[in-house]
Design a protein around this motif. Structure first.
Motif, PDB file in Angstrom:
ATOM      1  N   GLU A  40     -21.167  17.282  45.999  1.00  0.00           N
ATOM      2  CA  GLU A  40     -22.285  16.712  46.741  1.00  0.00           C
ATOM      3  C   GLU A  40     -22.885  17.725  47.719  1.00  0.00           C
ATOM      4  OE1 GLU A  40     -19.121  13.371  46.373  1.00  0.00           O
ATOM      5  OE2 GLU A  40     -19.181  15.527  46.807  1.00  0.00           O
ATOM      6  N   GLY A  77     -26.651  18.123  50.608  1.00  0.00           N
ATOM      7  CA  GLY A  77     -27.881  17.540  51.128  1.00  0.00           C
ATOM      8  C   GLY A  77     -27.740  16.733  52.393  1.00  0.00           C
ATOM      9  N   ARG A  80     -32.230  13.687  51.294  1.00  0.00           N
ATOM     10  CA  ARG A  80     -32.005  13.556  49.852  1.00  0.00           C
ATOM     11  C   ARG A  80     -30.681  14.210  49.513  1.00  0.00           C
ATOM     12  NH1 ARG A  80     -34.726  16.293  44.516  1.00  0.00           N
ATOM     13  NH2 ARG A  80     -34.705  14.455  43.172  1.00  0.00           N
ATOM     14  N   SER A  84     -27.677  15.224  46.759  1.00  0.00           N
ATOM     15  CA  SER A  84     -27.513  15.612  45.360  1.00  0.00           C
ATOM     16  C   SER A  84     -26.042  15.674  45.021  1.00  0.00           C
ATOM     17  CB  SER A  84     -28.144  16.989  45.110  1.00  0.00           C
ATOM     18  OG  SER A  84     -29.519  16.986  45.379  1.00  0.00           O
ATOM     19  N   CYS A  85     -25.745  15.479  43.754  1.00  0.00           N
ATOM     20  CA  CYS A  85     -24.371  15.580  43.266  1.00  0.00           C
ATOM     21  C   CYS A  85     -24.423  16.216  41.884  1.00  0.00           C
ATOM     22  CB  CYS A  85     -23.729  14.202  43.196  1.00  0.00           C
ATOM     23  SG  CYS A  85     -22.132  14.174  42.338  1.00  0.00           S
ATOM     24  N   TRP A 116     -22.859   5.940  44.078  1.00  0.00           N
ATOM     25  CA  TRP A 116     -22.685   6.518  45.402  1.00  0.00           C
ATOM     26  C   TRP A 116     -21.857   5.541  46.231  1.00  0.00           C
ATOM     27  CZ3 TRP A 116     -24.002  11.362  46.845  1.00  0.00           C
ATOM     28  CH2 TRP A 116     -24.955  12.048  46.093  1.00  0.00           C
ATOM     29  N   ARG A 164     -31.281  10.096  38.665  1.00  0.00           N
ATOM     30  CA  ARG A 164     -30.459  11.102  38.007  1.00  0.00           C
ATOM     31  C   ARG A 164     -31.298  11.944  37.080  1.00  0.00           C
ATOM     32  NH1 ARG A 164     -26.003   7.830  35.042  1.00  0.00           N
ATOM     33  NH2 ARG A 164     -25.398   9.864  34.189  1.00  0.00           N
ATOM     34  N   THR A 194     -27.149  16.012  37.217  1.00  0.00           N
ATOM     35  CA  THR A 194     -27.264  15.818  38.659  1.00  0.00           C
ATOM     36  C   THR A 194     -27.663  14.394  39.007  1.00  0.00           C
ATOM     37  OG1 THR A 194     -27.862  18.138  38.955  1.00  0.00           O
ATOM     38  CG2 THR A 194     -28.329  16.663  40.787  1.00  0.00           C
ATOM     39  N   TYR A 248     -28.808  11.841  42.271  1.00  0.00           N
ATOM     40  CA  TYR A 248     -29.500  11.947  43.560  1.00  0.00           C
ATOM     41  C   TYR A 248     -29.438  10.622  44.311  1.00  0.00           C
ATOM     42  CZ  TYR A 248     -31.654  15.947  41.174  1.00  0.00           C
ATOM     43  OH  TYR A 248     -31.871  17.111  40.484  1.00  0.00           O
ATOM     44  N   GLN A 268     -31.937   9.246  47.463  1.00  0.00           N
ATOM     45  CA  GLN A 268     -32.968   9.414  48.487  1.00  0.00           C
ATOM     46  C   GLN A 268     -32.723   8.379  49.576  1.00  0.00           C
ATOM     47  OE1 GLN A 268     -35.555  11.681  48.717  1.00  0.00           O
ATOM     48  NE2 GLN A 268     -36.030  10.778  50.728  1.00  0.00           N
ATOM     49  N   CYS A 270     -20.435  10.929  45.681  1.00  0.00           N
ATOM     50  CA  CYS A 270     -20.805  10.417  44.372  1.00  0.00           C
ATOM     51  C   CYS A 270     -19.515  10.119  43.620  1.00  0.00           C
ATOM     52  CB  CYS A 270     -21.697  11.382  43.604  1.00  0.00           C
ATOM     53  SG  CYS A 270     -20.936  12.929  43.122  1.00  0.00           S
TER      54      CYS A 270
END
Length: 121
Positions: free
Chosen positions: A6, A8, A19, A21-22, A36, A72, A78, A80, A82, A96
């Motif tokens: 992960e 961000g 935001r 990310s993973c 998540w 995703r 990846t 995401y 937000q 994640c």
């Protein structure tokens, strides 16, 4: 080896956005539902959101519905999240996780090392 990494997270004021990310590796990301989860200071893990393999189904905890958006990109493995309209109660370590939440046993889920989100004025 299965890995979830992960990134961000950060510190923002209430009402701000981030935001997350993973990046996933070591398994067929494109066929797995992903989630998540988060852990606030002094509390247990809490499910936040899940997204199906084809992004056709997205679910959210009531506490984040309308403010967070999960997505995703299977082409780059990846996931995401937000985060908008952040509140102080969103402060937590965000992870994640592989699989479809909510989870019955958080000790058994596969998750990354987490990224810290701090919401404070």
């Amino acid at each position: 080896e299965v890995q979830l990494v992960e990134s961000g997270g950060g510190s923002v004021q209430p009402g701000g956005s981030l935001r997350l990310s993973c990046v996933a590796s070591g398994f067929r990301f494109s066929i797995d539902t992903m989630s998540w989860v988060r852990q606030a200071p002094g509390k247990g893990l809490e499910w936040v959101s899940s997204i199906s393999d084809d992004s056709g189904t997205r679910r959210y905890a009531d506490s984040v519905k309308g403010r967070f958006t999960v997505s995703r990109d299977n082409a780059v493995n990846t996931l995401y999240l937000q985060l908008d309209s952040l509140k102080t109660e969103d402060t937590a370590m965000y992870y994640c996780a592989k699989g479809n939440g909510p989870f019955s046993d958080y000790s058994r889920i596969l998750r990354g090392q987490g990224t810290q989100v701090t919401v404070s004025s």
